[in-house]
Structures are given as C-alpha cells and as structure tokens.
Write a protein that holds these residues in place. Sequence first.
Motif, short mmCIF file in Angstrom:
data_model
loop_
_atom_site.label_atom_id
_atom_site.label_comp_id
_atom_site.label_asym_id
_atom_site.label_seq_id
_atom_site.Cartn_x
_atom_site.Cartn_y
_atom_site.Cartn_z
N THR A 28 1.47 -1.32 -0.15
CA THR A 28 0.13 -0.41 0.18
C THR A 28 0.91 1.42 0.53
O THR A 28 1.66 1.28 0.86
CB THR A 28 -0.85 0.06 1.09
N ALA A 29 0.45 2.03 -1.02
CA ALA A 29 1.39 3.58 -0.79
C ALA A 29 1.47 4.27 0.27
O ALA A 29 -0.13 4.06 1.05
CB ALA A 29 0.96 4.53 -2.38
N GLN A 30 2.34 4.71 0.68
CA GLN A 30 2.09 5.82 2.79
C GLN A 30 2.11 7.31 1.51
O GLN A 30 2.44 7.14 0.57
CB GLN A 30 3.38 4.91 3.17
N PRO A 31 0.94 7.79 2.23
CA PRO A 31 1.34 9.55 1.83
C PRO A 31 2.65 9.83 2.61
O PRO A 31 3.18 9.21 2.77
CB PRO A 31 0.65 9.94 2.77
N GLU A 32 2.82 10.61 1.23
CA GLU A 32 4.75 11.20 1.17
C GLU A 32 4.20 12.53 1.44
O GLU A 32 3.48 13.69 1.14
CB GLU A 32 5.29 11.52 -0.54
N ILE A 33 4.89 12.74 2.51
CA ILE A 33 5.35 14.07 3.36
C ILE A 33 6.94 14.74 2.85
O ILE A 33 7.44 13.56 2.80
CB ILE A 33 4.84 14.15 4.48
N THR A 34 6.88 16.05 2.51
CA THR A 34 8.21 16.75 2.79
C THR A 34 8.62 17.26 3.55
O THR A 34 8.13 17.83 4.70
CB THR A 34 8.11 17.97 1.56
N GLN A 35 10.06 17.36 3.96
CA GLN A 35 11.30 17.26 4.93
C GLN A 35 10.26 18.73 5.13
O GLN A 35 9.98 19.13 6.43
CB GLN A 35 12.31 17.91 4.38
#
Length: 92
Positions: free
Chosen positions: A5-12
């Motif tokens: 399952t794809a995890q949400p991406e967050i930026t630094q």
Amino acid sequence: MPGMTAQPEITQRDLRNRSREIMDAVQGGQSFTVTRDGHEIGELIPLRRRRRFVPRGEFVTMSRTASGFSVDALRADQRDTAEQETDDPYAR
C-alpha cells in the motif's frame, strides 16, 4: 514494490512545519514517506508495541515445541563465567 500500500508522502518542509500533526498521526498508526527535493529519503513509521504478557494458551503451545533445557549446562556456564578474570586496568 507490487502489492504494497502506498504511504502518503510528506516533504521535509511539511515535517518541520506540521510536526505535531504528523507525529500524532504516526502515534495513531499512520506511516509516511519523507521526501526532499522530490526524492524519497526515508520512512516515518510507528514503533511496534511490545506485548506485556503472553496469554497462557500461547505460552503452553510455545513450551511444547521449545528445545530442551539443561540445568546442569546452565550452572556450568555460570561457573565458567564467574571464574573468568576481569581485565580491569584500574584494579590493584
């Protein structure tokens, strides 16, 4: 990887600016992929909680398949360890 399952991406930057919100989500079981300059650099995942006890039935089942235990071998290991000299540079 297929099937994951794809995890949400967050930026630094999101991690820095919304750290409380993101950490609350992690504590609640959510995982994130952290990116910097559009490249994945890591994962932020919740720690697995360790169980404090094992249910009796599970313990009985595990005990049946456990390898043998030798009290004599344990005592020999303890004796051998206790007889070793320490390499203490400060001992007189």
